[in-house]
Write a protein that holds these residues in place. Structure first.
Motif, PDB file in Angstrom:
ATOM      1  N   PRO A 195     -30.124  14.775  46.515  1.00  0.00           N
ATOM      2  CA  PRO A 195     -30.478  14.489  45.234  1.00  0.00           C
ATOM      3  C   PRO A 195     -29.988  13.121  44.681  1.00  0.00           C
ATOM      4  O   PRO A 195     -29.029  12.648  45.169  1.00  0.00           O
ATOM      5  N   THR A 196     -30.968  12.659  43.884  1.00  0.00           N
ATOM      6  CA  THR A 196     -30.713  11.243  43.207  1.00  0.00           C
ATOM      7  C   THR A 196     -30.985  11.406  41.924  1.00  0.00           C
ATOM      8  O   THR A 196     -31.495  12.391  41.436  1.00  0.00           O
ATOM      9  N   GLY A 197     -30.527  10.586  41.124  1.00  0.00           N
ATOM     10  CA  GLY A 197     -30.885  10.328  39.557  1.00  0.00           C
ATOM     11  C   GLY A 197     -30.472  11.462  38.757  1.00  0.00           C
ATOM     12  O   GLY A 197     -29.132  11.839  39.112  1.00  0.00           O
ATOM     13  N   ASN A 198     -31.221  12.076  37.918  1.00  0.00           N
ATOM     14  CA  ASN A 198     -30.704  13.039  37.153  1.00  0.00           C
ATOM     15  C   ASN A 198     -30.250  14.189  37.915  1.00  0.00           C
ATOM     16  O   ASN A 198     -29.445  15.185  37.472  1.00  0.00           O
ATOM     17  N   ALA A 199     -31.167  14.626  39.085  1.00  0.00           N
ATOM     18  CA  ALA A 199     -30.804  15.745  40.000  1.00  0.00           C
ATOM     19  C   ALA A 199     -29.283  15.438  40.321  1.00  0.00           C
ATOM     20  O   ALA A 199     -28.310  16.607  40.402  1.00  0.00           O
ATOM     21  N   ALA A 200     -28.848  14.373  40.839  1.00  0.00           N
ATOM     22  CA  ALA A 200     -27.515  14.128  41.404  1.00  0.00           C
ATOM     23  C   ALA A 200     -26.499  14.378  40.330  1.00  0.00           C
ATOM     24  O   ALA A 200     -25.409  15.069  40.363  1.00  0.00           O
ATOM     25  N   THR A 201     -26.728  13.798  39.130  1.00  0.00           N
ATOM     26  CA  THR A 201     -25.694  13.998  38.219  1.00  0.00           C
ATOM     27  C   THR A 201     -25.635  15.476  37.607  1.00  0.00           C
ATOM     28  O   THR A 201     -24.502  16.010  37.864  1.00  0.00           O
ATOM     29  N   LEU A 202     -26.774  16.204  37.667  1.00  0.00           N
ATOM     30  CA  LEU A 202     -26.507  17.859  37.417  1.00  0.00           C
ATOM     31  C   LEU A 202     -26.076  18.448  38.566  1.00  0.00           C
ATOM     32  O   LEU A 202     -25.218  19.394  38.406  1.00  0.00           O
ATOM     33  N   LEU A 203     -26.165  18.245  39.746  1.00  0.00           N
ATOM     34  CA  LEU A 203     -25.475  18.613  40.900  1.00  0.00           C
ATOM     35  C   LEU A 203     -24.039  18.405  40.968  1.00  0.00           C
ATOM     36  O   LEU A 203     -23.336  19.438  41.318  1.00  0.00           O
ATOM     37  N   ASP A 204     -23.684  17.293  40.872  1.00  0.00           N
ATOM     38  CA  ASP A 204     -22.285  16.856  40.828  1.00  0.00           C
ATOM     39  C   ASP A 204     -21.392  17.643  39.461  1.00  0.00           C
ATOM     40  O   ASP A 204     -20.279  18.136  39.737  1.00  0.00           O
ATOM     41  N   ALA A 205     -22.204  17.572  38.478  1.00  0.00           N
ATOM     42  CA  ALA A 205     -21.508  18.624  37.288  1.00  0.00           C
ATOM     43  C   ALA A 205     -21.220  19.742  37.688  1.00  0.00           C
ATOM     44  O   ALA A 205     -20.548  20.527  37.249  1.00  0.00           O
ATOM     45  N   THR A 206     -22.561  20.488  38.314  1.00  0.00           N
ATOM     46  CA  THR A 206     -22.389  21.794  38.585  1.00  0.00           C
ATOM     47  C   THR A 206     -21.324  22.116  39.487  1.00  0.00           C
ATOM     48  O   THR A 206     -20.519  23.134  39.286  1.00  0.00           O
ATOM     49  N   LEU A 207     -20.915  21.159  40.584  1.00  0.00           N
ATOM     50  CA  LEU A 207     -20.198  21.589  41.580  1.00  0.00           C
ATOM     51  C   LEU A 207     -18.897  21.310  41.039  1.00  0.00           C
ATOM     52  O   LEU A 207     -17.736  21.844  41.521  1.00  0.00           O
ATOM     53  N   GLY A 208     -18.635  20.391  40.140  1.00  0.00           N
ATOM     54  CA  GLY A 208     -17.582  20.228  39.340  1.00  0.00           C
ATOM     55  C   GLY A 208     -16.907  20.920  38.348  1.00  0.00           C
ATOM     56  O   GLY A 208     -15.730  20.844  37.852  1.00  0.00           O
ATOM     57  N   ALA A 209     -17.525  22.182  38.107  1.00  0.00           N
ATOM     58  CA  ALA A 209     -17.061  23.241  37.097  1.00  0.00           C
ATOM     59  C   ALA A 209     -16.673  24.405  37.856  1.00  0.00           C
ATOM     60  O   ALA A 209     -17.489  24.985  38.854  1.00  0.00           O
ATOM     61  N   THR A 210     -15.653  25.316  37.150  1.00  0.00           N
ATOM     62  CA  THR A 210     -15.481  26.329  37.700  1.00  0.00           C
ATOM     63  C   THR A 210     -16.228  27.332  36.845  1.00  0.00           C
ATOM     64  O   THR A 210     -16.209  28.880  37.275  1.00  0.00           O
ATOM     65  N   ASP A 211     -16.749  27.126  35.665  1.00  0.00           N
ATOM     66  CA  ASP A 211     -17.532  27.934  34.757  1.00  0.00           C
ATOM     67  C   ASP A 211     -18.596  27.315  34.488  1.00  0.00           C
ATOM     68  O   ASP A 211     -18.736  26.077  33.761  1.00  0.00           O
ATOM     69  N   LEU A 212     -19.981  27.950  34.509  1.00  0.00           N
ATOM     70  CA  LEU A 212     -20.965  27.337  34.264  1.00  0.00           C
ATOM     71  C   LEU A 212     -21.890  28.148  33.005  1.00  0.00           C
ATOM     72  O   LEU A 212     -22.084  29.323  33.249  1.00  0.00           O
ATOM     73  N   VAL A 213     -21.996  27.600  31.941  1.00  0.00           N
ATOM     74  CA  VAL A 213     -22.620  28.156  30.812  1.00  0.00           C
ATOM     75  C   VAL A 213     -24.057  27.685  30.520  1.00  0.00           C
ATOM     76  O   VAL A 213     -24.035  26.468  30.127  1.00  0.00           O
ATOM     77  N   LEU A 214     -25.086  28.582  30.819  1.00  0.00           N
ATOM     78  CA  LEU A 214     -26.384  27.972  30.480  1.00  0.00           C
ATOM     79  C   LEU A 214     -26.805  28.683  28.997  1.00  0.00           C
ATOM     80  O   LEU A 214     -26.724  29.912  28.759  1.00  0.00           O
ATOM     81  N   ALA A 215     -26.937  27.598  28.314  1.00  0.00           N
ATOM     82  CA  ALA A 215     -27.373  27.863  26.965  1.00  0.00           C
ATOM     83  C   ALA A 215     -28.690  27.603  26.585  1.00  0.00           C
ATOM     84  O   ALA A 215     -29.190  26.612  26.479  1.00  0.00           O
ATOM     85  N   SER A 216     -29.631  28.452  26.520  1.00  0.00           N
ATOM     86  CA  SER A 216     -31.033  28.456  26.468  1.00  0.00           C
ATOM     87  C   SER A 216     -31.373  29.533  25.524  1.00  0.00           C
ATOM     88  O   SER A 216     -31.313  30.724  25.575  1.00  0.00           O
ATOM     89  N   PRO A 217     -32.471  29.113  24.422  1.00  0.00           N
ATOM     90  CA  PRO A 217     -33.048  29.963  23.501  1.00  0.00           C
ATOM     91  C   PRO A 217     -33.983  30.897  24.333  1.00  0.00           C
ATOM     92  O   PRO A 217     -34.290  30.777  25.375  1.00  0.00           O
TER      93      PRO A 217
END
Length: 183
Positions: A63-85
């Protein structure tokens, strides 16, 4: 004990809406030393997911661009919170699109995305327009099933009722649950 790091992914088309307000209320209860990262999926827009499993060798590019940002953030977290209406009994488009990209990330050579996600905790936060919480079961079931498939822990779904901005604060049961949700 490993320090917990929370990634909050905001999937609302409205900034400062009820879902975000409920997620922030729950996050305020985390210990001060707990790292929190907040990303808005609309600000880090992803293209529609393209299924390449049956094209060539079925591998996906890194992944590149925003996908790479989101992938890195996802793998950098122990807890992932999806806040969606809750939109039409499901998650928002931006949240679902982000999850669709997991299918590609699992097929990036050497990334080992699925194995690396195992053991992390997946949480959901949503605001809905009715006190009938059963209408959120499709979204809750989706996240619970994803957690199981990825060998993640399922933290649960925090539900609050609210339509107009700020309404969720009048849902006293949701406010009370937010104060112990990540406990």
């Amino acid at each position: 004990m490993t320090a917990r790091t929370f990634l909050f992914l905001l999937g609302s088309s409205r900034t400062d809406g009820n879902t975000e307000e409920l997620a922030r209320l729950a996050a305020e209860q985390l210990p001060p030393e707990t790292e929190q990262r907040w990303l808005n999926l609309n600000e880090l827009a992803l293209p529609d997911f393209e299924d390449l499993r049956h094209d060539g060798d079925g591998r996906y590019p890194t992944p590149t661009g925003n996908a790479a940002t989101l992938l890195d953030a996802t793998l950098g977290a122990t807890d992932l919170v999806l806040a969606s209406p809750l939109y039409w009994y499901a998650m928002s488009t931006s949240t679902k699109r982000y999850l669709d990209h997991w299918s590609g990330w699992m097929r990036v050579p050497g990334l080992d995305f699925k194995q690396r996600m195992g053991g992390r905790t997946l949480w959901g936060v949503t605001a809905l327009a009715t006190s009938d919480h059963s209408v959120a079961e499709p979204a809750t079931g989706t996240l619970r099933t994803i957690a199981s498939y990825m060998r993640m822990e399922w933290g649960g779904m925090l539900l609050g009722v609210g339509t107009r901005p700020g309404d969720v604060l009048g849902d006293t049961a949701a406010v009370a649950r937010a104060k112990t949700f990540f406990g």
